[in-house]
Design a protein around this motif. Structure first.
Motif, PDB file in Angstrom:
ATOM      1  N   LYS A  43       0.854  -1.169  -0.091  1.00  0.00           N
ATOM      2  CA  LYS A  43      -0.094   0.128   0.081  1.00  0.00           C
ATOM      3  C   LYS A  43       0.888   1.172  -0.019  1.00  0.00           C
ATOM      4  O   LYS A  43       1.619   1.494   0.937  1.00  0.00           O
ATOM      5  N   ALA A  44       0.767   1.982  -1.011  1.00  0.00           N
ATOM      6  CA  ALA A  44       1.557   3.292  -1.135  1.00  0.00           C
ATOM      7  C   ALA A  44       1.020   4.223  -0.234  1.00  0.00           C
ATOM      8  O   ALA A  44      -0.097   4.395   0.324  1.00  0.00           O
ATOM      9  N   LYS A  45       1.742   5.339  -0.086  1.00  0.00           N
ATOM     10  CA  LYS A  45       1.324   6.763   0.709  1.00  0.00           C
ATOM     11  C   LYS A  45       0.217   7.154   0.162  1.00  0.00           C
ATOM     12  O   LYS A  45      -0.667   7.810   0.922  1.00  0.00           O
ATOM     13  N   ASP A  46      -0.128   7.111  -1.100  1.00  0.00           N
ATOM     14  CA  ASP A  46      -1.462   7.699  -1.765  1.00  0.00           C
ATOM     15  C   ASP A  46      -2.521   6.565  -1.785  1.00  0.00           C
ATOM     16  O   ASP A  46      -3.648   7.243  -2.216  1.00  0.00           O
ATOM     17  N   GLY A  47      -2.487   5.631  -1.152  1.00  0.00           N
ATOM     18  CA  GLY A  47      -3.658   4.853  -0.759  1.00  0.00           C
ATOM     19  C   GLY A  47      -3.715   3.525  -1.877  1.00  0.00           C
ATOM     20  O   GLY A  47      -4.482   2.595  -1.854  1.00  0.00           O
ATOM     21  N   THR A  48      -2.842   3.771  -2.918  1.00  0.00           N
ATOM     22  CA  THR A  48      -2.769   2.908  -4.131  1.00  0.00           C
ATOM     23  C   THR A  48      -2.249   1.402  -3.596  1.00  0.00           C
ATOM     24  O   THR A  48      -1.356   1.543  -3.049  1.00  0.00           O
ATOM     25  N   ILE A  49      -2.734   0.354  -3.946  1.00  0.00           N
ATOM     26  CA  ILE A  49      -2.381  -0.944  -3.437  1.00  0.00           C
ATOM     27  C   ILE A  49      -1.949  -1.512  -4.913  1.00  0.00           C
ATOM     28  O   ILE A  49      -2.644  -1.617  -5.705  1.00  0.00           O
ATOM     29  N   TYR A  50      -0.531  -2.133  -4.600  1.00  0.00           N
ATOM     30  CA  TYR A  50      -0.030  -2.809  -5.851  1.00  0.00           C
ATOM     31  C   TYR A  50      -0.059  -4.354  -5.441  1.00  0.00           C
ATOM     32  O   TYR A  50       0.014  -4.835  -4.256  1.00  0.00           O
ATOM     33  N   SER A  51      -0.045  -5.056  -6.543  1.00  0.00           N
ATOM     34  CA  SER A  51       0.075  -6.356  -6.516  1.00  0.00           C
ATOM     35  C   SER A  51       0.879  -7.031  -7.546  1.00  0.00           C
ATOM     36  O   SER A  51       0.766  -6.648  -8.652  1.00  0.00           O
ATOM     37  N   TYR A  55      -0.556  -5.359 -10.784  1.00  0.00           N
ATOM     38  CA  TYR A  55      -1.955  -5.038 -10.732  1.00  0.00           C
ATOM     39  C   TYR A  55      -2.056  -3.782  -9.701  1.00  0.00           C
ATOM     40  O   TYR A  55      -1.150  -3.668  -8.871  1.00  0.00           O
ATOM     41  N   LYS A  56      -2.977  -3.142  -9.884  1.00  0.00           N
ATOM     42  CA  LYS A  56      -3.125  -1.890  -8.974  1.00  0.00           C
ATOM     43  C   LYS A  56      -4.526  -1.587  -8.450  1.00  0.00           C
ATOM     44  O   LYS A  56      -5.485  -2.071  -9.296  1.00  0.00           O
ATOM     45  N   SER A  57      -4.899  -1.261  -7.354  1.00  0.00           N
ATOM     46  CA  SER A  57      -6.103  -0.981  -7.103  1.00  0.00           C
ATOM     47  C   SER A  57      -6.222   0.561  -6.541  1.00  0.00           C
ATOM     48  O   SER A  57      -5.480   0.783  -5.492  1.00  0.00           O
ATOM     49  N   ILE A  84      -6.639  -3.005 -11.641  1.00  0.00           N
ATOM     50  CA  ILE A  84      -6.366  -2.607 -12.962  1.00  0.00           C
ATOM     51  C   ILE A  84      -5.235  -3.527 -13.221  1.00  0.00           C
ATOM     52  O   ILE A  84      -4.113  -3.201 -12.682  1.00  0.00           O
ATOM     53  N   ARG A  85      -5.267  -4.066 -14.452  1.00  0.00           N
ATOM     54  CA  ARG A  85      -3.751  -4.880 -14.695  1.00  0.00           C
ATOM     55  C   ARG A  85      -2.885  -3.789 -15.475  1.00  0.00           C
ATOM     56  O   ARG A  85      -3.134  -3.086 -16.533  1.00  0.00           O
TER      57      ARG A  85
END
Length: 446
Positions: free
Chosen positions: A317-325, A348-350, A358-359
């Protein structure tokens, strides 16, 4: 009749003459004909005269000294891996002199491997007070068995020097492979570390550690002991969350403690690979089977499935709230030949707390999901195993949204069928991206 008897005689005469000519040519070319100018009057072969060497003079200047360490090439190229990639540099050594291990790393990789393979680094963490911690296993003899023993290494000078504390375990536990799965700090400065069949807590900044009880599996008329702490994290409210693997066929249960590990509440039952706390307070969880779940209001809901199993599946989870996988992705069998292990590694990211994904695209040459890290400047890094460079650090290009290689292992440690360096953990310190794994050193990307 006389003419008939004469034909064999002529035949043998011609044959003898031919043999003589062949032998003459053979001896001529075997021993050669010496040039008269090369023959001395005594009949022996004279050596050509050596010309006199002119007297040498040197300018009155300092001659550069030969470097003690042979220069290591900055890049490598092998097979289909043609892109130039810088090598990891050694940032710190846990046990050995840094200068000595640097010399071996650059000039004698085989000796370097022998000197550093006794330790494995599983997790790096910097505490709120700036102390650097490393969770490490070392091979030692315990009760006549060579086994892997868990340690916590501590550095107050950013890795220049280290002290170590052996984590308390029983002899029976030490005869098995002991791995550590995480280290975390709560807002009070308490430290927690999880490993095989043990959960440890330190209340004095990591100088000493004590085991705290782990829940046993007492469901469905079975009472099973814990086998390993697979994942460990601290939530924003200081709750401690652990994922426990049990002996036998029991599921992997995830528990939460709000009192520092004294009591536990079960949350859900899946084998957790990674877990983050979203901005909405929910838990976003990845497993070992290519799936991502969202745990909210005591309900576990699947939000992403890549239809593949058995790979690393990190979340960030990045500081801007984006979650990466990052995970492996199933492809049609007609396309699997494109990939060394039969599948691509995809990111992916959410942007909505893990509800939808999102792929983003493939990670080139990557073989596993690896570890994710956000740098101080917001850059996203991935440390994983790649086909070309062994343990490799990638960076997500913010403009092209593609993964680019930052640094890779030296050729000696990039062999999928031989010596190989794996990235277990990453962190940033003073702007340097550090990585560590199955060797007793910490690297940084140049």
């Amino acid at each position: 009749m006389k003419e008939g008897k004469g034909k064999p005689n002529r035949f043998y005469g011609i044959l003898g003459l031919g043999i003589f000519v062949v032998l003459a040519v053979f001896f001529l070319f075997s021993f050669g004909v010496q040039n008269p100018s090369d023959v001395s009057t005594s009949g022996s072969v004279a050596s050509p005269a050596t010309p006199a060497q002119p007297a040498q003079t040197f300018p009155n200047e300092r001659i550069p000294a030969t470097p003690a360490i042979p220069a290591m090439p900055a890049t490598k190229s092998s097979g289909t891996c043609q892109r130039p990639v810088p090598y990891h540099q050694i940032y710190s050594s846990l046990e050995l002199n840094l200068d000595d291990i640097n010399i071996a790393y650059q000039s004698d990789p085989e000796s370097f491997l022998k000197a550093t393979k006794n330790e494995q680094v599983y997790k790096l963490m910097q505490s709120s007070s700036g102390v650097l911690f490393a969770l490490v296993t070392k091979y030692e003899y315990v009760d006549s068995y060579q086994t892997s023993v868990p340690y916590v290494y501590k550095s107050s000078d950013k890795g220049r020097t280290w002290t170590s504390v052996r984590l308390p375990t029983t002899a029976r536990e030490q005869t098995f492979y002991t791995y550590v799965s995480g280290i975390a700090e709560d807002s009070k400065g308490n430290l927690y570390a999880g490993g095989r069949a043990a959960l440890w807590k330190s209340t004095d900044g990591g100088n000493s550690w004590n085991q705290i009880p782990i829940p046993t599996y007492d469901e469905y008329y079975r009472d099973l002991n814990p086998y390993a702490i697979r994942y460990l994290m601290i939530l924003k409210d200081d709750s401690l969350v652990i994922n426990v693997e049990f002996v036998g066929t029991a599921p992997f249960n995830t528990y939460k403690s709000i009192d520092g590990g004294n009591t536990w509440t079960k949350l859900f039952a899946i084998p957790v690979y990674s877990m983050v706390e979203a901005d909405d307070g929910s838990l976003v969880v990845s497993d070992y089977f290519g799936d991502v779940y969202k745990f909210s209001n005591n309900v576990l809901t699947k939000s992403l499935s890549t239809f593949w199993t058995g790979t690393e599946h990190p979340l960030l989870k990045a500081k801007d709230g984006t979650i990466y996988s990052v995970t492996s992705e199933n492809v049609h069998y007609t396309q699997s030949f494109k990939y060394l292990w039969g599948y691509p590694i995809v990111s992916y990211k959410s942007k909505d707390n893990g509800n939808t994904w999102i792929r983003m695209g493939e990670v080139p040459d990557a073989l596993q999901g690896g570890r994710l890290l956000e740098g101080a400047d917001g850059s996203i890094y991935l440390g994983t195993l790649s086909e070309c460079w062994g343990g490799t650090i990638y960076k997500l290009n913010p403009n092209s949204k593609k993964w680019e290689v930052v640094s890779g292992s030296i050729p000696y440690l990039s062999n999928l069928g031989g010596p190989l360096y794996w990235v277990h953990t990453m962190m940033e310190i003073d702007g340097k991206i550090l990585n560590a794994g199955n060797l007793g050193v910490i690297f940084n990307s140049p």
